[in-house]
Design an enzyme around this catalytic site. Structure first.
Site, PDB file in Angstrom:
ATOM      1  N   LYS A 121       7.174  -1.421  -0.499  1.00 29.32           N
ATOM      2  CA  LYS A 121       7.392  -2.865   0.463  1.00 29.32           C
ATOM      3  C   LYS A 121       8.169  -3.987  -0.211  1.00 29.32           C
ATOM      4  O   LYS A 121       7.521  -4.384  -1.067  1.00 29.32           O
ATOM      5  CB  LYS A 121       7.240  -2.708   1.525  1.00 29.32           C
ATOM      6  CG  LYS A 121       6.587  -3.884   2.496  1.00 29.32           C
ATOM      7  CD  LYS A 121       5.080  -4.838   2.517  1.00 29.32           C
ATOM      8  CE  LYS A 121       5.612  -5.769   1.350  1.00 29.32           C
ATOM      9  NZ  LYS A 121       4.145  -6.771   0.757  1.00 29.32           N
ATOM     10  N   PRO A 170       6.003  -1.042  -9.642  1.00 29.76           N
ATOM     11  CA  PRO A 170       4.669  -2.005 -10.252  1.00 29.76           C
ATOM     12  C   PRO A 170       3.738  -2.073  -9.889  1.00 29.76           C
ATOM     13  O   PRO A 170       3.919  -2.206  -8.402  1.00 29.76           O
ATOM     14  CB  PRO A 170       6.007  -2.852 -10.712  1.00 29.76           C
ATOM     15  CG  PRO A 170       7.550  -2.700 -10.518  1.00 29.76           C
ATOM     16  CD  PRO A 170       7.199  -1.390  -9.536  1.00 29.76           C
ATOM     17  N   VAL A 171       2.472  -1.969 -10.752  1.00 30.34           N
ATOM     18  CA  VAL A 171       1.417  -2.210  -9.901  1.00 30.34           C
ATOM     19  C   VAL A 171       0.818  -3.804 -10.212  1.00 30.34           C
ATOM     20  O   VAL A 171       1.552  -4.053 -10.902  1.00 30.34           O
ATOM     21  CB  VAL A 171      -0.063  -1.690 -10.796  1.00 30.34           C
ATOM     22  CG1 VAL A 171      -1.355  -1.726 -10.520  1.00 30.34           C
ATOM     23  CG2 VAL A 171       0.710  -0.161 -10.899  1.00 30.34           C
ATOM     24  N   GLY A 172       0.366  -3.745  -8.797  1.00 27.36           N
ATOM     25  CA  GLY A 172      -0.186  -5.646  -9.211  1.00 27.36           C
ATOM     26  C   GLY A 172       0.948  -6.598  -9.090  1.00 27.36           C
ATOM     27  O   GLY A 172       1.813  -7.223  -9.303  1.00 27.36           O
ATOM     28  N   ALA A 173       2.077  -5.793  -8.088  1.00 23.03           N
ATOM     29  CA  ALA A 173       3.274  -6.400  -7.506  1.00 23.03           C
ATOM     30  C   ALA A 173       3.748  -7.498  -6.667  1.00 23.03           C
ATOM     31  O   ALA A 173       5.306  -7.843  -6.497  1.00 23.03           O
ATOM     32  CB  ALA A 173       4.805  -5.542  -8.326  1.00 23.03           C
ATOM     33  N   LEU A 194       3.718  -5.532  -3.600  1.00 24.13           N
ATOM     34  CA  LEU A 194       5.364  -4.619  -3.259  1.00 24.13           C
ATOM     35  C   LEU A 194       4.522  -3.522  -2.703  1.00 24.13           C
ATOM     36  O   LEU A 194       4.644  -2.443  -2.378  1.00 24.13           O
ATOM     37  CB  LEU A 194       5.918  -4.165  -4.361  1.00 24.13           C
ATOM     38  CG  LEU A 194       6.849  -4.459  -5.273  1.00 24.13           C
ATOM     39  CD1 LEU A 194       6.969  -3.491  -6.540  1.00 24.13           C
ATOM     40  CD2 LEU A 194       8.550  -5.584  -4.670  1.00 24.13           C
ATOM     41  N   THR A 210       1.377   2.296   0.442  1.00 24.57           N
ATOM     42  CA  THR A 210       2.620   3.640   0.330  1.00 24.57           C
ATOM     43  C   THR A 210       1.748   4.116  -0.214  1.00 24.57           C
ATOM     44  O   THR A 210       2.304   5.209   0.678  1.00 24.57           O
ATOM     45  CB  THR A 210       3.773   2.955  -0.038  1.00 24.57           C
ATOM     46  OG1 THR A 210       4.718   3.507   0.760  1.00 24.57           O
ATOM     47  CG2 THR A 210       3.676   2.778  -1.876  1.00 24.57           C
ATOM     48  N   ASP A 220      -1.212  -3.434   4.547  1.00 28.92           N
ATOM     49  CA  ASP A 220       0.256  -3.303   4.595  1.00 28.92           C
ATOM     50  C   ASP A 220       0.131  -2.031   4.840  1.00 28.92           C
ATOM     51  O   ASP A 220       1.462  -1.740   4.468  1.00 28.92           O
ATOM     52  CB  ASP A 220       0.911  -4.115   2.689  1.00 28.92           C
ATOM     53  CG  ASP A 220       0.795  -5.317   2.658  1.00 28.92           C
ATOM     54  OD1 ASP A 220       0.951  -5.744   3.872  1.00 28.92           O
ATOM     55  OD2 ASP A 220       0.998  -5.262   1.681  1.00 28.92           O
TER      56      ASP A 220
HETATM   57  O1  C5P Z   1      -5.739  -6.229   3.588  1.00 28.87           O
HETATM   58  P1  C5P Z   1      -6.127  -5.755   1.777  1.00 28.87           P
HETATM   59  O2  C5P Z   1      -7.068  -5.244   0.904  1.00 28.87           O
HETATM   60  O3  C5P Z   1      -4.605  -5.455   1.222  1.00 28.87           O
HETATM   61  O4  C5P Z   1      -6.360  -7.984   1.279  1.00 28.87           O
HETATM   62  C1  C5P Z   1      -5.965  -7.783   0.152  1.00 28.87           C
HETATM   63  C2  C5P Z   1      -6.905  -9.641   0.234  1.00 28.87           C
HETATM   64  O5  C5P Z   1      -5.709 -10.310   0.303  1.00 28.87           O
HETATM   65  C3  C5P Z   1      -8.112  -9.918   1.658  1.00 28.87           C
HETATM   66  O6  C5P Z   1      -9.264  -9.566   0.857  1.00 28.87           O
HETATM   67  C4  C5P Z   1      -7.679 -10.702   1.767  1.00 28.87           C
HETATM   68  O7  C5P Z   1      -8.168 -11.664   0.627  1.00 28.87           O
HETATM   69  C5  C5P Z   1      -5.961 -11.391   0.974  1.00 28.87           C
HETATM   70  N1  C5P Z   1      -4.798 -11.539   2.618  1.00 28.87           N
HETATM   71  C6  C5P Z   1      -5.251 -12.482   3.559  1.00 28.87           C
HETATM   72  N2  C5P Z   1      -4.773 -12.261   4.424  1.00 28.87           N
HETATM   73  C7  C5P Z   1      -3.668 -11.300   4.943  1.00 28.87           C
HETATM   74  C8  C5P Z   1      -3.814 -10.121   3.911  1.00 28.87           C
HETATM   75  C9  C5P Z   1      -4.161 -10.570   3.022  1.00 28.87           C
HETATM   76  O8  C5P Z   1      -6.088 -13.518   2.992  1.00 28.87           O
HETATM   77  N3  C5P Z   1      -3.595 -11.099   6.056  1.00 28.87           N
END
Ligand code: C5P
Length: 288
Positions: free
Chosen positions: A12, A95-98, A100, A105, A137
């Site tokens: 994404k 790619p990881v930590g990117a 995306l 997914t 996501d």
């Molecule tokens: O939901 P997810 O685990 O992918 O999110 C990773 C981190 O990104 C969350 O712990 C939060 O710190 C931050 N985040 C946020 N607001 C969002 C999505 C993610 O602050 N809408």
């Protein structure tokens, strides 16, 4: 019951990303246009044995309960009494930590795969709701195509296919933590707020130039401070003739949009010698 299944898991990108504010639960309230792209992982699922196992073609992702694909499977196993174990193999191309949604997914593909393998008959809305437990996501990755996302990213309005976007995607040799980028985001430092109304108007008319002109991501300034390479890649893509460039999600991946596949290919041919993780990609729509 089927024994095995292969599920595609597209990456994404965010074409716009606005942060409206911080919520009481620690997440940020977003408004973002998300688009799947042709770069994708492949998830191989095999039923049998006991419990859930996960393995992958990459040494950069965990092969244990930290893996979002594992967490998605575990969630479904704890909710439904499934008759046998599951082996998950991830062919990692994203790619990881990117920025995306690579992990998300994979998780979405596992939810959809388990639904099919065990004939659970979950609706798309149910799978999206389950996905949100794993990550913000994941619901979008279940929905696919293009969508306007609000809330944490889970309140989704599906969008019709917009202009076909031919892009070069570049990932610097650096990973960023989404959590840290959001933590360091300051609303008062935002200079360029995306205008999603203008974006969607151009989008609905399949006006590629207009769409690209409205691409903005308020997280770019935070990520560029931690990884200045992002700005260098944007400049390089501009020099190579991109119509516009944007960081995806919390970065550090950058896409450059070109007016044709051929122009994108010429730029990719040059930039891939400098950046190992460079890809020629296009937008990927539901039904592609
Ligand atoms: O939901 P997810 O685990 O992918 O999110 C990773 C981190 O990104 C969350 O712990 C939060 O710190 C931050 N985040 C946020 N607001 C969002 C999505 C993610 O602050 N809408």
């Amino acid at each position: 019951m089927k024994m095995q299944l292969v599920v595609e898991a597209p990456a994404k990108i965010n074409l716009t990303l606005n942060v409206i504010g911080k919520r009481a639960d620690g997440y940020h309230e977003l408004e973002s246009v998300m688009q799947q792209i042709s770069l994708r992982d492949k998830i191989f699922l095999q039923t049998g044995g006991l419990g859930i196992s996960v393995a992958s073609s990459s040494d950069q992702i965990p092969d244990n309960e930290e893996n979002l694909a594992f967490q998605a499977a575990h969630l479904l196993y704890s909710k439904y009494s499934l008759p046998s174990g599951l082996q998950i193999f991830i062919e990692k191309n994203i790619p990881v930590g990117a920025g995306l949604a690579g992990g998300s997914t994979d998780a979405a593909a596992v939810i959809q795969g388990i639904n099919e393998l065990f004939d659970l008959r979950l609706t798309q809305a149910e799978m999206m709701q389950l996905g949100l437990v794993v990550g913000s996501d994941v619901p979008f990755c279940v929905l696919g195509g293009a969508a306007l996302a609000r809330g944490r990213g889970e309140m989704l309005t599906p969008l019709p296919a917009g202009p076909r976007l031919e892009m070069v995607l570049v990932k610097p040799e650096y990973q960023l933590s989404t959590r840290e980028i959001y933590r360091d985001f300051r609303l008062e430092r935002v200079r360029q707020v995306p205008d999603n109304v203008a974006f969607l108007e151009a989008w609905r008319q399949c006006d590629m130039i207009g769409t690209v002109a409205e691409m903005k991501n308020v997280l770019e300034i935070v990520s560029i401070e931690k990884c200045p390479e992002i700005q260098l890649i944007k400049n390089k893509l501009d020099d190579l003739g991109a119509q516009g460039t944007l960081m995806s999600g919390s970065g550090p991946s950058v896409v450059g949009v070109f007016t044709s596949r051929e122009k994108a290919r010429i730029a990719w041919d040059i930039i891939k010698d400098q950046y190992r993780e460079s890809y020629l990609v296009s937008s990927y729509n539901r039904g592609d």
